[in-house]
Design a protein around this motif. Structure first.
Motif, PDB file in Angstrom:
ATOM      1  N   SER A 237      29.651 -11.719 -45.217  1.00 42.03           N
ATOM      2  CA  SER A 237      30.543 -10.768 -45.887  1.00 42.03           C
ATOM      3  C   SER A 237      32.012 -11.150 -45.748  1.00 42.03           C
ATOM      4  O   SER A 237      32.872 -10.505 -46.346  1.00 42.03           O
TER       5      SER A 237
ATOM      6  N   GLY B 211      24.292 -16.484 -53.290  1.00 42.16           N
ATOM      7  CA  GLY B 211      24.353 -16.782 -51.864  1.00 42.16           C
ATOM      8  C   GLY B 211      25.697 -17.391 -51.522  1.00 42.16           C
ATOM      9  O   GLY B 211      26.386 -16.952 -50.612  1.00 42.16           O
TER      10      GLY B 211
ATOM     11  N   LEU C 187      26.248 -12.199 -49.437  1.00 42.72           N
ATOM     12  CA  LEU C 187      25.545 -11.043 -48.893  1.00 42.72           C
ATOM     13  C   LEU C 187      26.486 -10.129 -48.119  1.00 42.72           C
ATOM     14  O   LEU C 187      27.334 -10.593 -47.358  1.00 42.72           O
TER      15      LEU C 187
ATOM     16  N   TRP D 165      22.569  -9.232 -43.770  1.00 43.81           N
ATOM     17  CA  TRP D 165      21.429 -10.157 -43.796  1.00 43.81           C
ATOM     18  C   TRP D 165      20.148  -9.472 -44.251  1.00 43.81           C
ATOM     19  O   TRP D 165      19.225 -10.149 -44.742  1.00 43.81           O
TER      20      TRP D 165
ATOM     21  N   ASP E 232      19.670  -7.941 -46.790  1.00 44.74           N
ATOM     22  CA  ASP E 232      19.579  -8.088 -48.249  1.00 44.74           C
ATOM     23  C   ASP E 232      19.356  -9.537 -48.682  1.00 44.74           C
ATOM     24  O   ASP E 232      19.631  -9.881 -49.836  1.00 44.74           O
ATOM     25  N   VAL E 233      18.862 -10.379 -47.785  1.00 42.85           N
ATOM     26  CA  VAL E 233      18.763 -11.816 -48.093  1.00 42.85           C
ATOM     27  C   VAL E 233      17.854 -12.098 -49.292  1.00 42.85           C
ATOM     28  O   VAL E 233      17.944 -13.162 -49.905  1.00 42.85           O
TER      29      VAL E 233
ATOM     30  N   LEU F  23      18.342 -10.985 -52.057  1.00 41.91           N
ATOM     31  CA  LEU F  23      19.282 -11.189 -53.171  1.00 41.91           C
ATOM     32  C   LEU F  23      19.609 -12.675 -53.323  1.00 41.91           C
ATOM     33  O   LEU F  23      19.956 -13.129 -54.404  1.00 41.91           O
ATOM     34  N   ASN F  24      19.530 -13.442 -52.243  1.00 46.16           N
ATOM     35  CA  ASN F  24      19.662 -14.900 -52.336  1.00 46.16           C
ATOM     36  C   ASN F  24      18.330 -15.533 -52.742  1.00 46.16           C
ATOM     37  O   ASN F  24      18.239 -16.278 -53.708  1.00 46.16           O
TER      38      ASN F  24
ATOM     39  N   SER G 195      10.714 -11.908 -49.358  1.00 44.32           N
ATOM     40  CA  SER G 195      12.082 -12.240 -49.786  1.00 44.32           C
ATOM     41  C   SER G 195      12.062 -13.171 -50.997  1.00 44.32           C
ATOM     42  O   SER G 195      12.831 -12.993 -51.938  1.00 44.32           O
TER      43      SER G 195
ATOM     44  N   ARG H 133      25.065  -5.847 -51.905  1.00 41.88           N
ATOM     45  CA  ARG H 133      23.910  -5.269 -51.226  1.00 41.88           C
ATOM     46  C   ARG H 133      22.881  -4.845 -52.272  1.00 41.88           C
ATOM     47  O   ARG H 133      23.181  -4.797 -53.465  1.00 41.88           O
ATOM     48  N   THR H 134      21.691  -4.523 -51.820  1.00 40.44           N
ATOM     49  CA  THR H 134      20.625  -4.131 -52.746  1.00 40.44           C
ATOM     50  C   THR H 134      21.038  -2.914 -53.573  1.00 40.44           C
ATOM     51  O   THR H 134      20.769  -2.852 -54.784  1.00 40.44           O
TER      52      THR H 134
END
Ligand code: LEU
Length: 472
Positions: A183, A336, A341, A344, A346-347, A349-350, A401, A438-439
């Protein structure tokens, strides 16, 4: 001075040097608040904004864990900071300055923190230098087959010694004092001096290569867009650098410089995948929007480790040198490295977006996308599943993930169709290039750009404890 009292004061002095480092002062009672990551609650300092890291590193003995150098951080604050607290497991600190003046500090390798007894208020900016030398720190990863961070590959009969970084999620602190959380992305200037015959490679565009005293060379790289600390690439090897024609897929059609780095003695065919990099950039930028950085390529490494999306220069093991993995790591440059992010947990999302890119690429090659999605669904059905936001370190890089994350995006795509989905992906990159995601942000973006049905389709995949139906 009597002997015992001399000894007592000398011993106390020695002890304080051992505990807190030369020139340092004892710990102040003031403590820093961490960022409060839900998986790694001790990482980072809340309110600290590192804007730029200027690294000046010496790798005198490639293939070993020895590293020395000076890191200059340009720091700001988003709330009053009573002291500066950096993540650092690395070599012994020899000196710290704050705006050019020596500053008291405390290096606690066990806690992985370097604290500097200077305060900073919002609106102020300071320049901090940290000089260090010695052996890098270790950060064993319970989930990956390696210690993350600075890698040392010892010379063997066949190959020279080499070093490189493999830092996701928090390995950069093994060798640099950093605010080690995605972040707080920052820009980097990386200068690395290596012995004769060696080449250094790092994230960004190479701006200089100069002879160094003693026969070595100093290489300088500018990473002009902010990247998370774990995405910093740094390699030292007897590389061959291979330049290829630039690809006009940057912001405003700008040329993206192309270079790859290969160690000598690679197995036949290892380089083949990398001849496709320009096509990969073209296909992916068609979906995601302009490539966010000024250069792109891969650096191949010989250990059998996972590939990593290090910014502008993916780190690619020999055994993962195939187009599918190349597509995955290239997609991470957007997801990413540019869209970072916020936590973490919300990983996905990567990893979900990067896995989804493998489908987009396969379809562009004329492959049957529906079959790939069914294959993912079968795989997800054979693995334990969970809502997409991870609850533990063990879950970060699991099938959920990657595969459930990709299926969640497929659920959005089948709800809205290809044209709207493409605009949605581009909109996500544009909206979150300068703030951590974030999600909940993705759900809000989905509702804003695509409406309530698409948001509901995504939410089922992000929140349901069981596997939702196949998105067709
Ligand atoms: N982010 C990496 C990947 O591309 C994985 C990590 C565990 C090294 O899948």
């Amino acid at each position: 001075m009597s002997r015992p009292s001399f000894c007592a004061s000398l011993c106390a002095a020695l002890l304080s040097v051992l505990l807190v480092g030369a020139g340092a002062q004892p710990a102040s009672p003031v403590t820093a608040q961490s960022i409060g990551d839900s998986i790694y609650p001790r990482l980072g300092q809340a309110g600290l904004d590192v804007r730029h890291y200027a690294l000046d590193l010496n790798v005198d003995r490639p293939g070993t864990s020895e590293l020395s150098g000076v890191v200059t951080l340009t720091v700001g604050a988003t709330r009053p900071l009573p002291l500066l607290s950096l993540d650092f497991l690395g070599p012994a600190v020899a000196a710290v300055t704050w705006n050019g003046q020596p500053a008291p500090y405390r290096q606690d390798r066990a806690a992985g923190k370097l604290s500097i007894q200077r305060s900073l208020r919002p609106g102020e900016q300071a320049t901090v230098t940290v000089r260090f030398a010695g052996t890098v720190g270790r950060r064993p990863d319970p989930e990956l087959p390696l210690d993350v961070g600075w890698q040392a590959v010892a010379a063997d009969g066949k190959r020279p010694g080499a070093n490189f970084t493999l830092s996701e999620p928090d390995g950069t602190r093994t060798f640099l004092p950093v605010n080690d959380h995605p972040s707080d992305p920052a820009t980097f200037t990386t200068r690395v001096t290596v012995p004769a015959g060696y080449v250094a490679a790092a994230s960004g565009v190479q701006v200089l290569a100069q002879a160094a005293p003693g026969g070595g060379q100093t290489f300088t790289f500018e990473q002009a867009q902010p990247i998370p600390t774990y995405a910093l690439a740094l390699h030292v090897n007897r590389f061959e650098r291979q330049d290829s024609p630039a690809v006009p897929v940057g912001v405003g059609g700008a040329a993206v410089a192309r270079r790859d780095y290969f160690p000598s003695d690679l197995p036949d065919g290892t380089r083949d995948a990398y001849t496709r990099t320009g096509e990969v950039l073209t296909v992916l930028s068609g979906w995601f929007g302009p490539f966010p950085f000024g250069a792109y390529g891969s650096a191949v490494v010989t250990p059998g480790i996972p590939a990593l999306e290090t910014a502008t220069l993916s780190t690619m093991p020999v055994r993962a040198s195939n187009v599918r993995v190349l597509v995955h790591e290239t997609a991470h440059q957007w997801f990413g490295d540019r869209v970072v992010l916020g936590d973490w947990a919300d990983v996905w999302l990567n990893e979900g977006f990067a896995t989804y890119a493998e489908l987009l690429w396969a379809q562009a090659q004329g492959e049957d996308g529906a079959a790939i999605v069914r294959g993912w669904y079968d795989r997800a059905g054979r693995s334990p599943t969970r809502p997409l936001v991870a609850a533990s370190e063990r879950q970060l890089f699991d099938t959920t993930s990657y595969i459930r994350g990709a299926l969640a995006l497929q659920a959005v795509r089948v709800t809205v169709g290809d044209a709207a989905f493409q605009a949605y992906l581009r909109g996500w990159v544009a909206a979150f290039s300068d703030r951590p995601a974030r999600t909940a942000d993705l759900l809000a973006h989905t509702r804003r750009q695509l409406g309530a049905d698409a948001e509901a389709a995504l939410r089922l995949w992000t929140e349901s404890p069981t596997l939702p139906p196949l998105p067709e």
